[in-house]
Scaffold this motif. Sequence first.
Motif, PDB file in Angstrom:
ATOM      1  N   GLN A   1      36.957  48.812  48.121  1.00  0.00           N
ATOM      2  CA  GLN A   1      35.882  48.041  48.587  1.00  0.00           C
ATOM      3  C   GLN A   1      34.791  48.279  47.395  1.00  0.00           C
ATOM      4  OE1 GLN A   1      32.280  48.627  51.697  1.00  0.00           O
ATOM      5  NE2 GLN A   1      34.221  47.977  52.557  1.00  0.00           N
ATOM      6  N   SER A   2      34.323  47.015  46.777  1.00  0.00           N
ATOM      7  CA  SER A   2      33.491  47.292  45.828  1.00  0.00           C
ATOM      8  C   SER A   2      32.008  47.743  46.309  1.00  0.00           C
ATOM      9  CB  SER A   2      32.928  45.968  45.102  1.00  0.00           C
ATOM     10  OG  SER A   2      32.129  46.002  44.115  1.00  0.00           O
ATOM     11  N   VAL A   3      31.586  48.564  45.436  1.00  0.00           N
ATOM     12  CA  VAL A   3      30.119  49.112  45.825  1.00  0.00           C
ATOM     13  C   VAL A   3      29.009  48.624  44.720  1.00  0.00           C
ATOM     14  CG1 VAL A   3      28.754  51.306  45.619  1.00  0.00           C
ATOM     15  CG2 VAL A   3      31.302  51.299  46.289  1.00  0.00           C
ATOM     16  N   LEU A   4      29.382  48.495  43.546  1.00  0.00           N
ATOM     17  CA  LEU A   4      28.296  48.145  42.581  1.00  0.00           C
ATOM     18  C   LEU A   4      28.901  47.499  41.286  1.00  0.00           C
ATOM     19  CD1 LEU A   4      25.453  48.038  41.909  1.00  0.00           C
ATOM     20  CD2 LEU A   4      25.889  50.291  40.531  1.00  0.00           C
ATOM     21  N   GLN A   5      28.573  46.471  40.855  1.00  0.00           N
ATOM     22  CA  GLN A   5      28.974  45.647  39.454  1.00  0.00           C
ATOM     23  C   GLN A   5      27.769  45.569  38.648  1.00  0.00           C
ATOM     24  OE1 GLN A   5      31.839  42.687  39.559  1.00  0.00           O
ATOM     25  NE2 GLN A   5      33.123  43.939  41.052  1.00  0.00           N
ATOM     26  N   ARG A   6      27.366  46.252  37.733  1.00  0.00           N
ATOM     27  CA  ARG A   6      26.276  45.692  36.641  1.00  0.00           C
ATOM     28  C   ARG A   6      26.436  45.551  35.583  1.00  0.00           C
ATOM     29  NH1 ARG A   6      21.372  47.461  38.670  1.00  0.00           N
ATOM     30  NH2 ARG A   6      20.435  46.496  36.708  1.00  0.00           N
ATOM     31  N   SER A   7      25.622  44.757  34.743  1.00  0.00           N
ATOM     32  CA  SER A   7      25.858  44.531  32.993  1.00  0.00           C
ATOM     33  C   SER A   7      24.538  45.016  32.590  1.00  0.00           C
ATOM     34  CB  SER A   7      26.304  43.128  32.947  1.00  0.00           C
ATOM     35  OG  SER A   7      27.532  42.846  33.360  1.00  0.00           O
ATOM     36  N   PHE A   8      24.739  45.705  31.330  1.00  0.00           N
ATOM     37  CA  PHE A   8      23.503  46.061  30.495  1.00  0.00           C
ATOM     38  C   PHE A   8      24.063  45.674  29.207  1.00  0.00           C
ATOM     39  CE2 PHE A   8      23.883  48.755  34.326  1.00  0.00           C
ATOM     40  CZ  PHE A   8      22.573  48.664  34.610  1.00  0.00           C
TER      41      PHE A   8
END
Length: 206
Positions: free
Chosen positions: A18-25
């Motif tokens: 299960q995915s928890v978090l995906q973020r781009s910076f």
Amino acid sequence: MWADWLERDSGGHWKPHQSVLQRSFRTREDTLLHAERFISRGDFPMSGGSATPVTLLRNRRDALLAAFREAEGDGVTLIREVIFPVGEYALSLKVTRERLADPIRATFGSAANPLRSLAGQPVKLTVLIEHPYDVLERASGHLDLGDRAAQVGAHTQEFAPGTPVTGVPYRHATVSVPRGLLKKPLLYRYEVVEPGPEDTQAPTGP
């Protein structure tokens, strides 16, 4: 930055659960800083009826943070990756370097219109006014695109051929409709809906 729960398959190997978090910076430094802050909070939600804890105790958070800081990547696109066992599951934390595609600017009637690449795909539509981003309407469904109109579910909107469109092909596109002098444009933002884990599983027989 990617955070995912893993579980073991029948062969004992870790596989995505299960995915928890995906973020781009924008920079490597910003990504690592936000990753460490995310770990320090210790909250890693998992939906469903699992007994797996979603908040790690302080000593476990410290151990995860230490493991993340010591982790190494491949020196090319993978900056850091760590797999941290938690009960019968494991947390996967990964920081990668990816080149983001440059947005394309075209008109609705142009062959280069990035919205064309979304035709037939499941999308979510958000209708809003640019700054302070007042959301007026939402819709979801497959995109049906015509010469002068776009339909998502029950929502159909006509656009003049010269209406400006900005977006990244196969990912998202925003149609900007002017509303006159001194008024911010009306935005129609179309975004591809990524399939969830349950949508990518192969069907099983009775």
